[in-house]
Design an enzyme around this catalytic site. Structure first.
Site, PDB file in Angstrom:
ATOM      1  N   PHE A   1      12.086   0.631   2.687  1.00  0.00           N
ATOM      2  CA  PHE A   1      11.884  -0.825   2.597  1.00  0.00           C
ATOM      3  C   PHE A   1      11.672  -1.288   1.168  1.00  0.00           C
ATOM      4  O   PHE A   1      11.793  -2.484   0.884  1.00  0.00           O
ATOM      5  CB  PHE A   1      10.727  -1.263   3.506  1.00  0.00           C
ATOM      6  CG  PHE A   1       9.381  -1.302   2.859  1.00  0.00           C
ATOM      7  CD1 PHE A   1       8.582  -0.184   2.785  1.00  0.00           C
ATOM      8  CD2 PHE A   1       8.911  -2.489   2.300  1.00  0.00           C
ATOM      9  CE1 PHE A   1       7.341  -0.226   2.176  1.00  0.00           C
ATOM     10  CE2 PHE A   1       7.670  -2.539   1.691  1.00  0.00           C
ATOM     11  CZ  PHE A   1       6.887  -1.402   1.625  1.00  0.00           C
ATOM     12  N   LYS A   2      11.372  -0.376   0.258  1.00  0.00           N
ATOM     13  CA  LYS A   2      11.178  -0.767  -1.132  1.00  0.00           C
ATOM     14  C   LYS A   2      12.420  -1.477  -1.697  1.00  0.00           C
ATOM     15  O   LYS A   2      12.308  -2.282  -2.609  1.00  0.00           O
ATOM     16  CB  LYS A   2      10.844   0.451  -1.996  1.00  0.00           C
ATOM     17  CG  LYS A   2       9.653   1.288  -1.531  1.00  0.00           C
ATOM     18  CD  LYS A   2       8.351   0.514  -1.498  1.00  0.00           C
ATOM     19  CE  LYS A   2       7.100   1.385  -1.430  1.00  0.00           C
ATOM     20  NZ  LYS A   2       6.911   2.115  -0.185  1.00  0.00           N
ATOM     21  N   ASP A   3      13.590  -1.167  -1.147  1.00  0.00           N
ATOM     22  CA  ASP A   3      14.818  -1.831  -1.614  1.00  0.00           C
ATOM     23  C   ASP A   3      14.785  -3.339  -1.378  1.00  0.00           C
ATOM     24  O   ASP A   3      15.460  -4.088  -2.087  1.00  0.00           O
ATOM     25  CB  ASP A   3      16.048  -1.273  -0.881  1.00  0.00           C
ATOM     26  CG  ASP A   3      16.373   0.159  -1.281  1.00  0.00           C
ATOM     27  OD1 ASP A   3      16.231   0.489  -2.482  1.00  0.00           O
ATOM     28  OD2 ASP A   3      16.777   0.940  -0.394  1.00  0.00           O
TER      29      ASP A   3
END
Ligand SMILES: *Cc1c(COP(=O)(O)O)cnc(C)c1O
Length: 495
Positions: free
Chosen positions: A111-113
């Site tokens: 989810f960091k993207d």
């Protein structure tokens, strides 16, 4: 309404959004928070007809008020493009009585993207707006996923360098391979002998070192952060909670105005804080359920009002949540202290010196919407196996912590409110833990064999991000002691 930002520790005046993004961390060591909370200016009904990029714009324009429409739309369109493997950007899957919001369809499959694909654009735009001449050096501590997502976002971006520190023995095989094979002349990846908290503390200390800052400036550099302490990472995450609600409405799963609950597998407290901000914007969110692994410092905090990091650091099968100092909790502490920076600063001082602080009863009374839950490694594995057997849907270990916590909450409370679970990583990133949870006989296979077996089991193609690391050469192999992090930075930048 213009939104300005101030430090949670109160020294220094207010800055614009672009200045807060450029600085990363406030000069007094505090985190930047919005001085006031805006409200959504369009209805959920209208949002339900928009795509991801349009919703992201409606959310971010409320917070980043010194960006022009053209600037912000350009950042959004450069970020949420074909780097994602689906036009939906954040698709939702209904399984086992909950809605899994899949936040892992970007370039590095975590989810960091969602935030790190836009942060480099926000940062270079901010530098231009503020006539900043220096090259930006991104210093990042990672528990495994931020590092790769930040490297991918900043690789070869003109005017930037990025240095990532990760716990050498605290990440999954795929996470490490993804980082050490990173291309780009401006990228550096260093393993440290300590854990994530050590890496994060080392980075924060460098931010707070004025002597180092002077030397940097004289060489034409300035530091900034790609961790969720940077407001430029937090705000883009608010968008997907609004999107999730709008999407449920569009699909007819909820009525307009119906309250939903949100469950977030939590480490540094950035993702769940974004859900809290989405609620403050007016998204009808009821409970915010904070799911922890065996490093359950937040679970204990929500139960007792005492935050106590004096405990053993556990390495678990959800390594991106192996954290005892959840940086973003500081923003929540500040808000529930009625934005009194001195109250927060005193507690953060206690955390630093004694490792523990206790909030007041008045502050606790404002935490009503939050609830903590925890899952052991065994329970995490059971949650993966149970949902797979029931539906064929395969979760990663972090999302499985949230899944376990949700099911337990639902059973114990009888609360049948529709619930969105933040699905934070692709199971391919943690293939060994996932496959052994489904069938312990999988233990005999190699990591790469397990990738193919997972593909067959989940009936999902192997993501490109995994294919990329299968054969990529290692480009980074520096390992250092925690104490030597600054020395490494000085060496890289020839300070
Ligand atoms: C970073 C991460 C988390 C924790 O998110 P925070 O915002 O730090 O609370 C959970 N799961 C995965 C897969 C992550 O990469």
């Amino acid at each position: 309404m213009d939104i300005l930002y101030k430090s949670t520790r109160g020294e220094g005046g207010e800055v614009t959004a672009s200045q807060a993004i450029l600085q990363g961390l406030a000069a007094d060591g505090g985190l930047f928070v919005p001085a006031a909370f805006p409200k959504l200016e369009v209805t959920m009904e209208q949002l339900s007809k928009m795509n991801y990029q349009e919703i992201a714009y409606e959310v971010m324009r409320l917070f980043f008020t010194d960006f022009t429409e053209e600037e912000l739309k350009r950042c959004i369109n450069c970020a949420y493009d074909s780097k994602f493997d689906t036009e939906e950007i954040a698709p939702m899957v209904k399984a086992g009585g909950a809605y899994y919001l899949e936040l892992f369809h970007g370039a590095t499959i975590a989810f960091k993207d969602m935030a790190l694909s836009i942060l480099p654009h926000l940062m270079t735009t901010s530098a231009k707006k503020n006539q900043s001449e220096e090259d930006i050096v991104i210093l990042t501590a990672t528990s495994g996923d931020t590092g790769k997502a930040a490297l991918a976002g900043f690789a070869d971006v003109p005017g930037t360098k990025i240095i990532v520190f990760y716990p050498k023995n605290g990440v999954s095989m795929i996470q490490e391979k993804q980082m050490v094979t990173q291309r780009g002349d401006n990228t550096c990846v260093i393993g440290i002998t300590g854990n994530f908290d050590d890496a994060q503390t080392g980075v924060k200390n460098m931010f707070g070192n004025t002597e180092l800052k002077e030397r940097l400036l004289s060489k034409g550099y300035r530091f900034s952060s790609a961790n969720s302490i940077n407001i430029g990472r937090l705000i883009p995450q608010v968008a997907y909670y609004v999107y999730a609600y709008a999407n449920l409405l569009k699909e007819g799963e909820i009525a307009d105005g119906e309250t939903i609950n949100v469950v977030v597998p939590t480490g540094n407290f950035g993702n769940i804080l974004a859900a809290y901000y989405a609620k403050k914007l007016g998204t009808p969110i009821g409970r915010l359920i904070c799911a922890s692994n065996e490093n359950k410092v937040l679970y204990d905090f929500f139960r007792t009002g005492t935050y106590d990091r004096n405990r053993e650091f556990m390495l678990t099968n959800s390594p991106s949540m192996d954290i005892l100092i959840s940086s973003n909790l500081e923003r929540l502490i500040y808000h529930i202290a009625d934005n009194q920076a001195s109250v927060n600063a005193a507690m953060m001082h206690d955390l630093k010196t004694k490792g523990v602080y206790t909030i007041t009863d008045a502050m606790r009374a404002q935490l009503g919407d939050f609830l903590g839950g925890t899952a052991s490694q065994v329970q995490t594995g059971e949650a993966i196996a149970a949902l797979y057997e029931q539906t064929g849907y395969v979760l990663d270990t972090h999302t499985a912590v949230a899944s376990y916590v949700y099911n337990r909450y639902r059973q114990e409370s009888g609360d049948e409110t529709k619930t969105v679970i933040a699905s934070t990583a692709s199971p391919f990133k943690f293939a060994r833990s996932v496959m052994e949870a489904i069938d312990k006989n999988n233990a005999v296979y190699s990591d790469m064999e397990l990738i193919d077996r997972l593909s067959a089991t989940a009936n999902v193609a192997v993501p490109q991000a995994i294919e990329d690391v299968r054969t990529a050469p290692v480009r980074h192999n520096t390992v250092c002691e925690t104490e030597d992090m600054q020395k490494q930075v000085e060496k890289i930048l020839a300070l």
